[in-house]
Motif scaffolding. Structure first.
Motif, PDB file in Angstrom:
ATOM      1  N   GLU A 379      -5.069  -0.337   6.360  1.00  0.00           N
ATOM      2  CA  GLU A 379      -3.950  -1.076   5.788  1.00  0.00           C
ATOM      3  C   GLU A 379      -3.747  -2.423   6.475  1.00  0.00           C
ATOM      4  O   GLU A 379      -3.334  -3.405   5.839  1.00  0.00           O
ATOM      5  N   SER A 380      -4.040  -2.502   7.779  1.00  0.00           N
ATOM      6  CA  SER A 380      -3.857  -3.762   8.509  1.00  0.00           C
ATOM      7  C   SER A 380      -4.822  -4.853   8.052  1.00  0.00           C
ATOM      8  O   SER A 380      -4.593  -6.039   8.305  1.00  0.00           O
ATOM      9  N   LEU A 381      -5.902  -4.472   7.377  1.00  0.00           N
ATOM     10  CA  LEU A 381      -6.897  -5.430   6.896  1.00  0.00           C
ATOM     11  C   LEU A 381      -6.584  -5.942   5.485  1.00  0.00           C
ATOM     12  O   LEU A 381      -7.257  -6.862   5.003  1.00  0.00           O
ATOM     13  N   LEU A 382      -5.599  -5.365   4.823  1.00  0.00           N
ATOM     14  CA  LEU A 382      -5.265  -5.758   3.460  1.00  0.00           C
ATOM     15  C   LEU A 382      -4.527  -7.092   3.444  1.00  0.00           C
ATOM     16  O   LEU A 382      -3.853  -7.463   4.417  1.00  0.00           O
ATOM     17  N   PRO A 383      -4.620  -7.848   2.342  1.00  0.00           N
ATOM     18  CA  PRO A 383      -3.817  -9.075   2.204  1.00  0.00           C
ATOM     19  C   PRO A 383      -2.338  -8.760   2.377  1.00  0.00           C
ATOM     20  O   PRO A 383      -1.883  -7.654   2.048  1.00  0.00           O
ATOM     21  N   SER A 384      -1.582  -9.708   2.862  1.00  0.00           N
ATOM     22  CA  SER A 384      -0.167  -9.464   3.185  1.00  0.00           C
ATOM     23  C   SER A 384       0.619  -9.008   1.961  1.00  0.00           C
ATOM     24  O   SER A 384       1.489  -8.128   2.066  1.00  0.00           O
ATOM     25  N   GLU A 385       0.310  -9.575   0.765  1.00  0.00           N
ATOM     26  CA  GLU A 385       1.057  -9.173  -0.424  1.00  0.00           C
ATOM     27  C   GLU A 385       0.768  -7.721  -0.803  1.00  0.00           C
ATOM     28  O   GLU A 385       1.635  -7.006  -1.314  1.00  0.00           O
ATOM     29  N   THR A 386      -0.470  -7.263  -0.532  1.00  0.00           N
ATOM     30  CA  THR A 386      -0.811  -5.864  -0.799  1.00  0.00           C
ATOM     31  C   THR A 386      -0.093  -4.948   0.189  1.00  0.00           C
ATOM     32  O   THR A 386       0.422  -3.884  -0.193  1.00  0.00           O
ATOM     33  N   GLN A 387      -0.045  -5.346   1.457  1.00  0.00           N
ATOM     34  CA  GLN A 387       0.674  -4.547   2.458  1.00  0.00           C
ATOM     35  C   GLN A 387       2.141  -4.395   2.072  1.00  0.00           C
ATOM     36  O   GLN A 387       2.727  -3.310   2.220  1.00  0.00           O
ATOM     37  N   GLN A 388       2.736  -5.484   1.581  1.00  0.00           N
ATOM     38  CA  GLN A 388       4.142  -5.409   1.166  1.00  0.00           C
ATOM     39  C   GLN A 388       4.318  -4.497  -0.045  1.00  0.00           C
ATOM     40  O   GLN A 388       5.296  -3.756  -0.156  1.00  0.00           O
ATOM     41  N   ALA A 389       3.324  -4.533  -0.957  1.00  0.00           N
ATOM     42  CA  ALA A 389       3.418  -3.715  -2.176  1.00  0.00           C
ATOM     43  C   ALA A 389       3.347  -2.231  -1.871  1.00  0.00           C
ATOM     44  O   ALA A 389       3.832  -1.405  -2.657  1.00  0.00           O
ATOM     45  N   LEU A 390       2.729  -1.852  -0.732  1.00  0.00           N
ATOM     46  CA  LEU A 390       2.628  -0.437  -0.377  1.00  0.00           C
ATOM     47  C   LEU A 390       3.993   0.214  -0.189  1.00  0.00           C
ATOM     48  O   LEU A 390       4.116   1.437  -0.266  1.00  0.00           O
ATOM     49  N   ASN A 391       5.006  -0.594   0.044  1.00  0.00           N
ATOM     50  CA  ASN A 391       6.355  -0.059   0.261  1.00  0.00           C
ATOM     51  C   ASN A 391       7.209  -0.122  -1.005  1.00  0.00           C
ATOM     52  O   ASN A 391       8.429   0.035  -0.931  1.00  0.00           O
ATOM     53  N   THR A 392       6.555  -0.353  -2.154  1.00  0.00           N
ATOM     54  CA  THR A 392       7.288  -0.437  -3.411  1.00  0.00           C
ATOM     55  C   THR A 392       6.893   0.708  -4.339  1.00  0.00           C
ATOM     56  O   THR A 392       5.990   1.498  -4.041  1.00  0.00           O
ATOM     57  N   SER A 393       7.546   0.748  -5.494  1.00  0.00           N
ATOM     58  CA  SER A 393       7.245   1.805  -6.481  1.00  0.00           C
ATOM     59  C   SER A 393       5.882   1.623  -7.137  1.00  0.00           C
ATOM     60  O   SER A 393       5.430   2.511  -7.871  1.00  0.00           O
ATOM     61  N   ASP A 394       5.214   0.492  -6.880  1.00  0.00           N
ATOM     62  CA  ASP A 394       3.862   0.309  -7.420  1.00  0.00           C
ATOM     63  C   ASP A 394       2.866   1.273  -6.773  1.00  0.00           C
ATOM     64  O   ASP A 394       1.834   1.603  -7.373  1.00  0.00           O
TER      65      ASP A 394
END
Length: 443
Positions: A379-394
């Motif tokens: 997860e630390s290697l993912l783009p920042s927007e993807t890391q943020q999306a992990l905490n959403t309903s997506d």
């Protein structure tokens, strides 16, 4: 579907009504052997249980059951099984009447014609079983009053061999000492889409006890491969995970001794702050069900830790020694707590299992487990927007996705983003452990 162009040519030469352009074949540059797992369940209106449930193998070349019922010896190739009615005759009477009523209303045909329509879609064997019951319904409001209308216990043969995939669904088969020599033409050939649907139909075992819901289950005419003539019955077919979710048991029974098991689970291994799974004393104090809850059900049952589930028969799946699961849990918990991919390679002693027909005369199997757990290194290697999306309903509860109802208003659908991210994490797990995996397997 077929394994390759040579098989297509052989099939169409013997069946000139088929067009070779209608066949899907495997990519010749991919591994030659591909199989999907299903579960052969009871015929329509009957009940599955541990005495008759069976594995159903599906590949581009052949489909069916080579073993017989699972509750048999390793040398069995075919066997007789019995099915009890799922409901009483009067309950079934009401269901049939409702079917007829709905068709009569929709089709705007007379009640008698609706009954004839119902009988017309039944196989000869089903007409023999249910014809009198249908005829006894006199009108739209008649009630069951004939106590003699009792569905019989149904005994049939399953197993014995495989059938070329396109021919599944025929009503009758003729078998001689050389094998199958004739199958009646099915209404439509068995397709890749149907195989995929069956291998994903986890709901079948849950719907099986409830006769009205059985009509939603995938069904195909199926017959055992035994010498003589055999008439098919419309069996329900479900997800192979209803019987055993990893596919390892059938591979080992078929002689595979080295395997990689990709385990996509909706369960997180218990946190070390709750239970230290590397402390051997915790296993001495805990019940089997507690140990089962600490780990991953589709792996735990292979080591004898299970509980009766409404969706399957996992309690019959132990093929490895219990104590070896303790070491697996310790390694898995350690890797997950460190944020690393859970990739574990080990050799496991095989034990006798009369339900599946595995035997301890085979010394061991070498298994590489690749288990999806939360992996902060990835997860630390993912783009920042993807890391943020992990905490959403997506990405609800990523990476722990259930088979059904991952997303609101969607029964089985996952989004492309969810699928791609899971695939990327699995790719990361393999790439970070490629030397470990290949050295262990001797590749």
């Amino acid at each position: 579907m077929a394994a390759n162009e040579n098989q297509v040519s052989a099939i169409t030469s013997l069946n000139p009504s088929l067009d070779s352009n209608d066949f899907l074949v495997q990519n010749p540059e991919r591994p030659a052997y591909f199989t999907m797992g299903g579960t052969l369940e009871a015929p329509l209106l009957y009940q599955s249980d541990e005495s008759n449930i069976a594995y159903f193998k599906m590949s581009p070349s052949y489909v069916g059951n080579p073993y017989g019922n699972t509750n048999s010896t390793a040398t069995s190739t075919a066997g007789q099984v019995s099915y009890a009615p799922a409901w009483s005759a009067c309950d079934l009477y009401e269901v049939i009447q409702n079917w007829i009523n709905s068709w009569s209303l929709k089709q705007k045909i007379k009640f008698k014609a609706a009954k004839e329509m119902l009988k017309a879609i039944l196989s000869d064997k089903e007409k023999e079983l249910f014809g009198d019951l249908i005829d006894s319904i006199e009108n739209e409001t008649s009630a069951c009053s004939n106590s003699s209308l009792v569905l019989p216990v149904l005994t049939t043969t399953i197993g014995g061999g495989l059938l070329e995939a396109f021919a599944l669904g025929g009503q009758k088969v003729s078998v001689d000492t050389y094998g199958i020599n004739n199958v009646t033409t099915p209404d439509s050939p068995f397709t890749l889409g149907e195989a995929v649907g069956i291998s994903s139909a986890a709901f079948v075992s849950q719907f099986n006890p409830y006769t009205p819901l059985q009509v939603l289950n995938p069904r195909e005419n199926y017959f055992g491969i035994v010498e003589g003539e055999q008439e098919g019955l419309q069996h329900q077919l479900g997800d192979g995970g209803n019987l055993e979710n990893t596919g390892l048991v059938t591979l080992i029974r078929d002689g595979v001794r080295k395997a990689i098991s990709f385990v996509n689970t909706r369960e997180a291994i218990v946190n070390v702050s709750t239970v230290d799974l590397c402390d051997e004393s915790v296993y001495e104090k805990a019940s089997d069900e507690e140990i089962y809850e600490w780990g991953i059900d589709q792996i735990a049952n292979l080591f004898g830790y299970s509980k009766e589930l409404s969706s399957g028969w996992y309690m019959y799946n132990q093929i490895f020694r219990k104590e070896q699961y303790h070491d697996f849990l310790c390694k898995a918990q350690t890797l997950a707590s460190e944020g690393k991919p859970v990739v574990i390679a080990d050799s496991y002693e095989i034990i006798d299992n009369s339900f599946w027909g595995t035997t301890s005369s085979v010394i061991k199997a070498d298994i590489v487990w690749i288990v999806n757990q939360k992996c902060t290194d990835f997860e630390s290697l993912l783009p920042s927007e993807t890391q943020q999306a992990l905490n959403t309903s997506d990405f609800p509860d990523y990476p722990y996705y259930p088979t059904m109802l991952t997303n609101d208003n969607q029964v089985t659908t996952m989004t492309k983003s969810q699928i791609n991210l899971l695939a990327a994490q699995t790719q990361y797990a393999v790439s970070q452990n490629i030397e470990y995996i290949t050295n262990f397997l001797g590749l």
